[in-house]
Write an enzyme that holds these catalytic residues in place. Structure first.
Site, PDB file in Angstrom:
ATOM      1  N   TYR A  31       0.855  -1.198   0.000  1.00 39.18           N
ATOM      2  CA  TYR A  31       0.000   0.000   0.000  1.00 39.18           C
ATOM      3  C   TYR A  31       0.885   1.239   0.000  1.00 39.18           C
ATOM      4  O   TYR A  31       1.870   1.310   0.742  1.00 39.18           O
ATOM      5  CB  TYR A  31      -0.922   0.003   1.234  1.00 39.18           C
ATOM      6  N   SER A  32       0.523   2.205  -0.833  1.00 43.75           N
ATOM      7  CA  SER A  32       1.279   3.456  -0.861  1.00 43.75           C
ATOM      8  C   SER A  32       1.006   4.215   0.430  1.00 43.75           C
ATOM      9  O   SER A  32      -0.129   4.217   0.919  1.00 43.75           O
ATOM     10  CB  SER A  32       0.816   4.327  -2.028  1.00 43.75           C
ATOM     11  N   CYS A 216       0.014   6.858 -11.083  1.00 45.78           N
ATOM     12  CA  CYS A 216      -0.224   5.878 -10.026  1.00 45.78           C
ATOM     13  C   CYS A 216      -1.692   5.480 -10.019  1.00 45.78           C
ATOM     14  O   CYS A 216      -2.581   6.325 -10.138  1.00 45.78           O
ATOM     15  CB  CYS A 216       0.181   6.464  -8.668  1.00 45.78           C
ATOM     16  N   GLU A 256       3.886   3.864 -11.050  1.00 42.88           N
ATOM     17  CA  GLU A 256       3.625   2.858 -10.011  1.00 42.88           C
ATOM     18  C   GLU A 256       2.174   2.413 -10.169  1.00 42.88           C
ATOM     19  O   GLU A 256       1.253   3.048  -9.669  1.00 42.88           O
ATOM     20  CB  GLU A 256       3.819   3.498  -8.629  1.00 42.88           C
ATOM     21  N   TYR A 258      -0.727  -0.953 -10.356  1.00 45.70           N
ATOM     22  CA  TYR A 258      -0.929  -2.292  -9.783  1.00 45.70           C
ATOM     23  C   TYR A 258      -2.255  -2.897 -10.206  1.00 45.70           C
ATOM     24  O   TYR A 258      -3.067  -2.213 -10.777  1.00 45.70           O
ATOM     25  CB  TYR A 258      -0.845  -2.232  -8.252  1.00 45.70           C
TER      26      TYR A 258
HETATM   27  P1  FAD Z   1      -6.729 -10.540  -2.128  1.00 44.80           P
HETATM   28  O1  FAD Z   1      -7.158 -11.389  -0.972  1.00 44.80           O
HETATM   29  O2  FAD Z   1      -5.291 -10.564  -2.487  1.00 44.80           O
HETATM   30  O3  FAD Z   1      -7.630 -10.887  -3.377  1.00 44.80           O
HETATM   31  C1  FAD Z   1      -7.339 -10.280  -4.630  1.00 44.80           C
HETATM   32  C2  FAD Z   1      -8.634 -10.215  -5.442  1.00 44.80           C
HETATM   33  O4  FAD Z   1      -9.098 -11.530  -5.708  1.00 44.80           O
HETATM   34  C3  FAD Z   1      -9.775  -9.508  -4.699  1.00 44.80           C
HETATM   35  O5  FAD Z   1     -10.437  -8.620  -5.599  1.00 44.80           O
HETATM   36  C4  FAD Z   1     -10.716 -10.643  -4.295  1.00 44.80           C
HETATM   37  O6  FAD Z   1     -12.077 -10.236  -4.209  1.00 44.80           O
HETATM   38  C5  FAD Z   1     -10.484 -11.661  -5.398  1.00 44.80           C
HETATM   39  N1  FAD Z   1     -10.746 -13.069  -4.969  1.00 44.80           N
HETATM   40  C6  FAD Z   1     -10.569 -13.615  -3.757  1.00 44.80           C
HETATM   41  N2  FAD Z   1     -10.921 -14.920  -3.761  1.00 44.80           N
HETATM   42  C7  FAD Z   1     -11.321 -15.200  -5.034  1.00 44.80           C
HETATM   43  C8  FAD Z   1     -11.773 -16.361  -5.693  1.00 44.80           C
HETATM   44  N3  FAD Z   1     -11.932 -17.523  -5.047  1.00 44.80           N
HETATM   45  N4  FAD Z   1     -12.078 -16.280  -6.994  1.00 44.80           N
HETATM   46  C9  FAD Z   1     -11.916 -15.114  -7.676  1.00 44.80           C
HETATM   47  N5  FAD Z   1     -11.490 -13.979  -7.103  1.00 44.80           N
HETATM   48  C10 FAD Z   1     -11.188 -14.015  -5.805  1.00 44.80           C
HETATM   49  N6  FAD Z   1      -4.345  -0.889  -2.910  1.00 44.80           N
HETATM   50  C11 FAD Z   1      -4.981   0.123  -2.291  1.00 44.80           C
HETATM   51  O7  FAD Z   1      -6.171   0.005  -1.958  1.00 44.80           O
HETATM   52  N7  FAD Z   1      -4.323   1.283  -1.991  1.00 44.80           N
HETATM   53  C12 FAD Z   1      -3.018   1.487  -2.309  1.00 44.80           C
HETATM   54  O8  FAD Z   1      -2.451   2.545  -2.002  1.00 44.80           O
HETATM   55  C13 FAD Z   1      -2.319   0.428  -2.988  1.00 44.80           C
HETATM   56  N8  FAD Z   1      -1.026   0.566  -3.347  1.00 44.80           N
HETATM   57  C14 FAD Z   1      -0.398  -0.459  -4.025  1.00 44.80           C
HETATM   58  C15 FAD Z   1       0.933  -0.272  -4.441  1.00 44.80           C
HETATM   59  C16 FAD Z   1       1.571  -1.291  -5.132  1.00 44.80           C
HETATM   60  C17 FAD Z   1       2.988  -1.078  -5.611  1.00 44.80           C
HETATM   61  C18 FAD Z   1       0.903  -2.490  -5.387  1.00 44.80           C
HETATM   62  C19 FAD Z   1       1.598  -3.609  -6.124  1.00 44.80           C
HETATM   63  C20 FAD Z   1      -0.403  -2.673  -4.987  1.00 44.80           C
HETATM   64  C21 FAD Z   1      -1.082  -1.660  -4.304  1.00 44.80           C
HETATM   65  N9  FAD Z   1      -2.401  -1.815  -3.886  1.00 44.80           N
HETATM   66  C22 FAD Z   1      -3.046  -0.779  -3.258  1.00 44.80           C
HETATM   67  C23 FAD Z   1      -3.151  -3.090  -4.089  1.00 44.80           C
HETATM   68  C24 FAD Z   1      -3.010  -3.934  -2.795  1.00 44.80           C
HETATM   69  O9  FAD Z   1      -1.666  -4.322  -2.616  1.00 44.80           O
HETATM   70  C25 FAD Z   1      -3.849  -5.234  -2.828  1.00 44.80           C
HETATM   71  O10 FAD Z   1      -3.552  -5.939  -3.999  1.00 44.80           O
HETATM   72  C26 FAD Z   1      -5.351  -4.984  -2.754  1.00 44.80           C
HETATM   73  O11 FAD Z   1      -5.686  -4.268  -1.590  1.00 44.80           O
HETATM   74  C27 FAD Z   1      -6.113  -6.353  -2.727  1.00 44.80           C
HETATM   75  O12 FAD Z   1      -5.613  -7.092  -1.664  1.00 44.80           O
HETATM   76  P2  FAD Z   1      -6.581  -8.026  -0.800  1.00 44.80           P
HETATM   77  O13 FAD Z   1      -5.752  -8.779   0.184  1.00 44.80           O
HETATM   78  O14 FAD Z   1      -7.722  -7.232  -0.243  1.00 44.80           O
HETATM   79  O15 FAD Z   1      -7.175  -9.010  -1.879  1.00 44.80           O
END
Ligand code: FAD
Length: 258
Positions: A31-32, A216, A256, A258
């Site tokens: 997360y940023s 971003c 940046e 994602y």
């Molecule tokens: P996860 O648990 O990882 O799930 C990913 C997706 O898969 C979700 O949409 C979920 O609903 C879906 N999913 C889960 N289970 C299933 C299934 N069985 N079938 C199909 N789909 C499914 N995010 C921000 O909000 N703010 C930021 O500032 C931010 N900055 C970032 C910076 C970078 C450099 C990067 C790489 C990413 C950034 N992100 C940011 C994204 C963040 O890192 C996460 O990827 C995001 O919050 C999703 O993570 P999660 O654990 O909630 O979802």
């Protein structure tokens, strides 16, 4: 005085809830950081995040399926004050402000939560009483793309920053691309690349004179941006690859997504 580097580095936040499983840590999510090195309370002990709750729309159920919601984003959004969250970081060096010259213009292009690092930039340049704010003499230009005005992020803070230019004439400029409320010149939805294109001449001139440009947000924003820039280059008789290569070489190009 030199413009100091901003702590808009990425924070790798690995958060997990016992409710989710087998007791093993989940993988790290990034997360940023949406605050400056001082944090919103200026103590240097806090950091802000801008997190979008990841939900999963099930076509069969015609509803969100809670079993498939995003783990870390939901955990963070539901976390109560006082809870312990496991974090690591900051890491990453892409979303840094230039420190050499306080006159440098910044062009910040964001969609959705891509706004996060710019909140740190803008707080540092226009809202915190520090030497960095005092020294800044450039134009910081924010382009934010969201679906509609209800989805605008931190608008109150941008308005405050806009109303507070620095002592050296540094100022914030603001342009919104509201895809469901505005139309582009072709009558289609106003996406972020359309808004930037409206000011292409100014953007190109600024880049020619050393501005830094940042992108971003979601990965999906970049193809549209790149197509638009290619088209503008073609119209100006500029070789796109050479132009982009020059910006990258001069460290003026920051992405940046994602
Ligand atoms: P996860 O648990 O990882 O799930 C990913 C997706 O898969 C979700 O949409 C979920 O609903 C879906 N999913 C889960 N289970 C299933 C299934 N069985 N079938 C199909 N789909 C499914 N995010 C921000 O909000 N703010 C930021 O500032 C931010 N900055 C970032 C910076 C970078 C450099 C990067 C790489 C990413 C950034 N992100 C940011 C994204 C963040 O890192 C996460 O990827 C995001 O919050 C999703 O993570 P999660 O654990 O909630 O979802």
């Amino acid at each position: 005085m030199k413009l100091l580097l901003l702590s808009s580095l990425l924070c790798s936040a690995s958060a997990f809830s016992p409710a989710f499983g087998d007791g093993k840590p989940h993988s790290v999510r990034l997360y940023s950081i949406a605050s400056s090195r001082y944090g919103d309370d200026m103590t240097g002990n806090t950091a802000s995040l801008c997190v979008r709750r990841a939900t999963y729309w099930c076509e069969e159920l015609k509803a969100d399926d809670p079993a498939k919601k995003g783990i870390c984003s939901n955990y963070l959004c539901d976390t109560a004050p006082g809870a312990e969250v496991k974090m690591t970081g900051p890491s990453g060096k892409v979303m840094l402000m230039p420190e050499e010259d306080p006159k440098t213009d910044l062009i910040m292009v964001a969609t959705g939560t891509g706004i996060a690092p710019y909140r740190g930039f803008i707080r540092r340049l226009f809202m915190e009483e520090t030497p960095a704010r005092e020294a800044y003499a450039g134009e910081a230009w924010l382009f934010l793309g969201v679906a509609n005005s209800d989805a605008l992020l931190y608008d109150d803070e941008w308005q405050e920053a806009k109303a507070n230019p620095t002592a050296n004439g540094g100022k914030l400029r603001l342009d919104y691309a509201l895809s469901r409320e505005a139309t582009n010149k072709k009558g289609g939805k106003m996406y972020i690349q359309d808004k930037v294109e409206e000011y292409a001449d100014e953007v190109f001139t600024k880049l020619d004179t050393g501005a830094h440009i940042y992108f971003c947000g979601l990965k999906g924003m970049m193809p549209g941006i790149q197509d638009m820039l290619k088209e503008v280059c073609a119209g100006k008789g500029i070789d796109y690859d050479e132009w982009l290569g020059g910006l990258k070489k001069n460290k003026q190009w920051h992405v940046e997504v994602y």
